[in-house]
Design a protein around this motif. Sequence first.
Motif, PDB file in Angstrom:
ATOM      1  N   GLY A  62    -102.887  37.090  -8.719  1.00  0.00           N
ATOM      2  CA  GLY A  62    -104.064  37.741  -9.276  1.00  0.00           C
ATOM      3  C   GLY A  62    -104.625  37.093 -10.512  1.00  0.00           C
ATOM      4  O   GLY A  62    -105.716  37.466 -10.973  1.00  0.00           O
ATOM      5  N   ARG A  63    -103.917  36.118 -11.070  1.00  0.00           N
ATOM      6  CA  ARG A  63    -104.451  35.336 -12.183  1.00  0.00           C
ATOM      7  C   ARG A  63    -105.220  34.107 -11.700  1.00  0.00           C
ATOM      8  O   ARG A  63    -105.769  33.358 -12.503  1.00  0.00           O
ATOM      9  CB  ARG A  63    -103.312  34.871 -13.089  1.00  0.00           C
ATOM     10  N   GLY A  64    -105.157  33.874 -10.390  1.00  0.00           N
ATOM     11  CA  GLY A  64    -105.776  32.666  -9.858  1.00  0.00           C
ATOM     12  C   GLY A  64    -104.873  31.458  -9.965  1.00  0.00           C
ATOM     13  O   GLY A  64    -105.342  30.319  -9.928  1.00  0.00           O
ATOM     14  N   GLU A  65    -103.559  31.690 -10.058  1.00  0.00           N
ATOM     15  CA  GLU A  65    -102.598  30.599 -10.149  1.00  0.00           C
ATOM     16  C   GLU A  65    -102.004  30.305  -8.778  1.00  0.00           C
ATOM     17  O   GLU A  65    -101.574  31.229  -8.077  1.00  0.00           O
ATOM     18  CB  GLU A  65    -101.469  30.975 -11.113  1.00  0.00           C
ATOM     19  N   ALA A  66    -101.960  29.026  -8.403  1.00  0.00           N
ATOM     20  CA  ALA A  66    -101.343  28.626  -7.140  1.00  0.00           C
ATOM     21  C   ALA A  66     -99.842  28.481  -7.356  1.00  0.00           C
ATOM     22  O   ALA A  66     -99.397  27.809  -8.286  1.00  0.00           O
ATOM     23  CB  ALA A  66    -101.942  27.314  -6.652  1.00  0.00           C
ATOM     24  N   ILE A  67     -99.062  29.121  -6.507  1.00  0.00           N
ATOM     25  CA  ILE A  67     -97.607  29.152  -6.658  1.00  0.00           C
ATOM     26  C   ILE A  67     -96.958  28.725  -5.351  1.00  0.00           C
ATOM     27  O   ILE A  67     -97.392  29.123  -4.267  1.00  0.00           O
ATOM     28  CB  ILE A  67     -97.134  30.569  -7.044  1.00  0.00           C
ATOM     29  N   LYS A  68     -95.903  27.927  -5.469  1.00  0.00           N
ATOM     30  CA  LYS A  68     -95.119  27.513  -4.307  1.00  0.00           C
ATOM     31  C   LYS A  68     -93.710  28.057  -4.449  1.00  0.00           C
ATOM     32  O   LYS A  68     -93.107  27.952  -5.520  1.00  0.00           O
ATOM     33  CB  LYS A  68     -95.074  25.991  -4.189  1.00  0.00           C
ATOM     34  N   ALA A  69     -93.188  28.621  -3.392  1.00  0.00           N
ATOM     35  CA  ALA A  69     -91.820  29.139  -3.395  1.00  0.00           C
ATOM     36  C   ALA A  69     -91.125  28.717  -2.115  1.00  0.00           C
ATOM     37  O   ALA A  69     -91.727  28.695  -1.040  1.00  0.00           O
ATOM     38  CB  ALA A  69     -91.815  30.665  -3.505  1.00  0.00           C
ATOM     39  N   GLY A  70     -89.821  28.384  -2.213  1.00  0.00           N
ATOM     40  CA  GLY A  70     -89.078  27.988  -1.029  1.00  0.00           C
ATOM     41  C   GLY A  70     -89.412  26.568  -0.614  1.00  0.00           C
ATOM     42  O   GLY A  70     -90.000  25.786  -1.346  1.00  0.00           O
ATOM     43  N   GLY A  71     -89.005  26.213   0.611  1.00  0.00           N
ATOM     44  CA  GLY A  71     -89.232  24.861   1.102  1.00  0.00           C
ATOM     45  C   GLY A  71     -89.007  24.757   2.591  1.00  0.00           C
ATOM     46  O   GLY A  71     -88.937  25.764   3.292  1.00  0.00           O
ATOM     47  N   ARG A  72     -88.868  23.517   3.096  1.00  0.00           N
ATOM     48  CA  ARG A  72     -88.730  23.290   4.526  1.00  0.00           C
ATOM     49  C   ARG A  72     -87.283  23.226   4.983  1.00  0.00           C
ATOM     50  O   ARG A  72     -87.019  23.195   6.177  1.00  0.00           O
ATOM     51  CB  ARG A  72     -89.409  21.954   4.912  1.00  0.00           C
ATOM     52  N   VAL A  73     -86.323  23.204   4.073  1.00  0.00           N
ATOM     53  CA  VAL A  73     -84.918  23.074   4.439  1.00  0.00           C
ATOM     54  C   VAL A  73     -84.302  24.463   4.572  1.00  0.00           C
ATOM     55  O   VAL A  73     -84.420  25.294   3.681  1.00  0.00           O
ATOM     56  CB  VAL A  73     -84.146  22.255   3.390  1.00  0.00           C
ATOM     57  N   MET A  74     -83.643  24.719   5.692  1.00  0.00           N
ATOM     58  CA  MET A  74     -83.137  26.055   5.964  1.00  0.00           C
ATOM     59  C   MET A  74     -82.130  26.532   4.925  1.00  0.00           C
ATOM     60  O   MET A  74     -82.068  27.720   4.628  1.00  0.00           O
ATOM     61  CB  MET A  74     -82.488  26.098   7.351  1.00  0.00           C
ATOM     62  N   LYS A  75     -81.357  25.618   4.327  1.00  0.00           N
ATOM     63  CA  LYS A  75     -80.347  26.028   3.354  1.00  0.00           C
ATOM     64  C   LYS A  75     -80.902  26.079   1.932  1.00  0.00           C
ATOM     65  O   LYS A  75     -80.185  26.406   0.993  1.00  0.00           O
ATOM     66  CB  LYS A  75     -79.146  25.089   3.410  1.00  0.00           C
ATOM     67  N   ASN A  76     -82.146  25.754   1.762  1.00  0.00           N
ATOM     68  CA  ASN A  76     -82.761  25.776   0.436  1.00  0.00           C
ATOM     69  C   ASN A  76     -83.043  27.219   0.033  1.00  0.00           C
ATOM     70  O   ASN A  76     -83.837  27.898   0.661  1.00  0.00           O
ATOM     71  CB  ASN A  76     -84.063  24.966   0.476  1.00  0.00           C
ATOM     72  N   VAL A  77     -82.391  27.697  -1.019  1.00  0.00           N
ATOM     73  CA  VAL A  77     -82.592  29.086  -1.447  1.00  0.00           C
ATOM     74  C   VAL A  77     -83.496  29.181  -2.669  1.00  0.00           C
ATOM     75  O   VAL A  77     -83.672  30.249  -3.229  1.00  0.00           O
ATOM     76  CB  VAL A  77     -81.239  29.769  -1.757  1.00  0.00           C
ATOM     77  N   THR A  78     -84.069  28.051  -3.102  1.00  0.00           N
ATOM     78  CA  THR A  78     -84.964  28.074  -4.248  1.00  0.00           C
ATOM     79  C   THR A  78     -86.146  28.990  -3.962  1.00  0.00           C
ATOM     80  O   THR A  78     -86.869  28.821  -2.994  1.00  0.00           O
ATOM     81  CB  THR A  78     -85.483  26.647  -4.551  1.00  0.00           C
ATOM     82  N   GLY A  79     -86.348  29.954  -4.840  1.00  0.00           N
ATOM     83  CA  GLY A  79     -87.494  30.850  -4.652  1.00  0.00           C
ATOM     84  C   GLY A  79     -87.348  31.803  -3.494  1.00  0.00           C
ATOM     85  O   GLY A  79     -88.324  32.402  -3.068  1.00  0.00           O
ATOM     86  N   LEU A  80     -86.137  31.985  -2.974  1.00  0.00           N
ATOM     87  CA  LEU A  80     -85.950  32.796  -1.774  1.00  0.00           C
ATOM     88  C   LEU A  80     -86.457  34.221  -1.964  1.00  0.00           C
ATOM     89  O   LEU A  80     -87.140  34.777  -1.126  1.00  0.00           O
ATOM     90  CB  LEU A  80     -84.472  32.810  -1.384  1.00  0.00           C
ATOM     91  N   ASP A  81     -86.145  34.823  -3.122  1.00  0.00           N
ATOM     92  CA  ASP A  81     -86.565  36.197  -3.358  1.00  0.00           C
ATOM     93  C   ASP A  81     -88.089  36.321  -3.372  1.00  0.00           C
ATOM     94  O   ASP A  81     -88.644  37.303  -2.884  1.00  0.00           O
ATOM     95  CB  ASP A  81     -85.989  36.709  -4.681  1.00  0.00           C
ATOM     96  N   LEU A  82     -88.768  35.323  -3.936  1.00  0.00           N
ATOM     97  CA  LEU A  82     -90.225  35.345  -3.990  1.00  0.00           C
ATOM     98  C   LEU A  82     -90.811  35.211  -2.590  1.00  0.00           C
ATOM     99  O   LEU A  82     -91.803  35.860  -2.252  1.00  0.00           O
ATOM    100  CB  LEU A  82     -90.729  34.214  -4.889  1.00  0.00           C
ATOM    101  N   VAL A  83     -90.188  34.393  -1.765  1.00  0.00           N
ATOM    102  CA  VAL A  83     -90.628  34.239  -0.378  1.00  0.00           C
ATOM    103  C   VAL A  83     -90.523  35.571   0.355  1.00  0.00           C
ATOM    104  O   VAL A  83     -91.454  36.011   1.037  1.00  0.00           O
ATOM    105  CB  VAL A  83     -89.785  33.154   0.336  1.00  0.00           C
ATOM    106  N   LYS A  84     -89.377  36.231   0.218  1.00  0.00           N
ATOM    107  CA  LYS A  84     -89.172  37.518   0.885  1.00  0.00           C
ATOM    108  C   LYS A  84     -90.143  38.570   0.352  1.00  0.00           C
ATOM    109  O   LYS A  84     -90.594  39.447   1.096  1.00  0.00           O
ATOM    110  CB  LYS A  84     -87.734  38.005   0.669  1.00  0.00           C
TER     111      LYS A  84
END
Length: 406
Positions: free
Chosen positions: A142-164
């Motif tokens: 809602g601030r107009g900020e582009a955010i990336k969470a997670g990735g293409r690797v199945m075991k990558n848990v970076t940002g997992l909570d944000l993805v869910k």
Amino acid sequence: MIDPGIIDLCPTTEEEAAEIIRAHARAGTPLSIAGGNTRSGFGNAVTAEHRLRSTALSGIVAYNPGEMVLTARAGTPLAEIEAALADSGQTMAFEPMDHRPLMGTSGEPTIGGVFAANVSGPRRLISGAARDSLLGVRFVNGRGEAIKAGGRVMKNVTGLDLVKLMAGSHGTLGLITEVTFRVPPKPKSEATIVISGLNDAEAANAMATAMALPVEVSGAAHLPMTVAWSFLGNRLPEGEATVLRIEGLPASVTTRAEKLAAAMAAFGPVARLGEDDSAILWREVRDVKPYADGGPRPVWRVSVAPSVGHQLVAALRLETGVDAFYDWQGGLVWMRMEADAEAGLLRRFMHILGGGHATLMRAPAAMRAMTSAFEPQVDAVALLSARVKEKFDPVGIFSPGKMGGW
């Protein structure tokens, strides 16, 4: 579905979408979010004059079948995704529903909408919900900020909570612009065992028994007599139908289906559907065929413990007119009310039976205006949700009542 008076904004890039959101945040004006708009009418009333749509953010970004992972822009038509997967013998394990017949809408469902609404079909029993296949997401908050969470690797848990968190947020936290998700092999074959003549309670017992067997049932539904006739062009065996799906390699399907049929014979007469009829039947279960008339009668999607679904329906039938059938081993109950939505009655009985979630999928506009379409949250959860909303959308421009243009 065309909404008179609502202006559609269709950015072609993520940055263009971000600028639209920033402009609305500066002005403090509400903005609803949609993809193909195939769920229009789902949720409570919309007050925004502008609708931000993802449809021009389209196309498959990356897909290597060997990795079993696909990345696509949010506005990519679901049909395009399904065609690419079919060519490679892969699928979306969670079987996303097509809401158009139920909601009486048109347009094309989008892949972003599938994840924004966390749309999951009969195979959720063994494969999980849509959010369980989601590995990564890009979105604009809602601030107009582009955010990336997670990735293409199945075991990558970076940002997992944000993805869910974004899966199932219905556009109230931000505009999803890109998704990355798992695409497992499509089952080579399938068959469905049909047990005839069971009442709702007997069917619940039969489905529980089937799920406990080592035969990997991938779909378990019960179709009472009031709806069974509408499936497969009225070609199911006469009476109630309890249906159990087996999927996999052809030889394995044959062996497991025989074992399942032998076990289910203790409950009632057993028949078997071949591959083609089985596929049709489960698409019809997925898309709520008995109530997919686009009509005005209220339709609820109710998630409860599988053992109490039939008890909830029985209690309601003593008080009001209701028709119902069961998916997810009885844990997902599709209900059509005869007249009023009966939200208070439904939720009171649901609470008595241990709780759950009741979502009003369809109802006349006046009824939706007076009914909470989503399950009311307990105070602690409501407070947490408000804090999350404030972080993602501090000005509150994303219409909280919309929850469904996707």
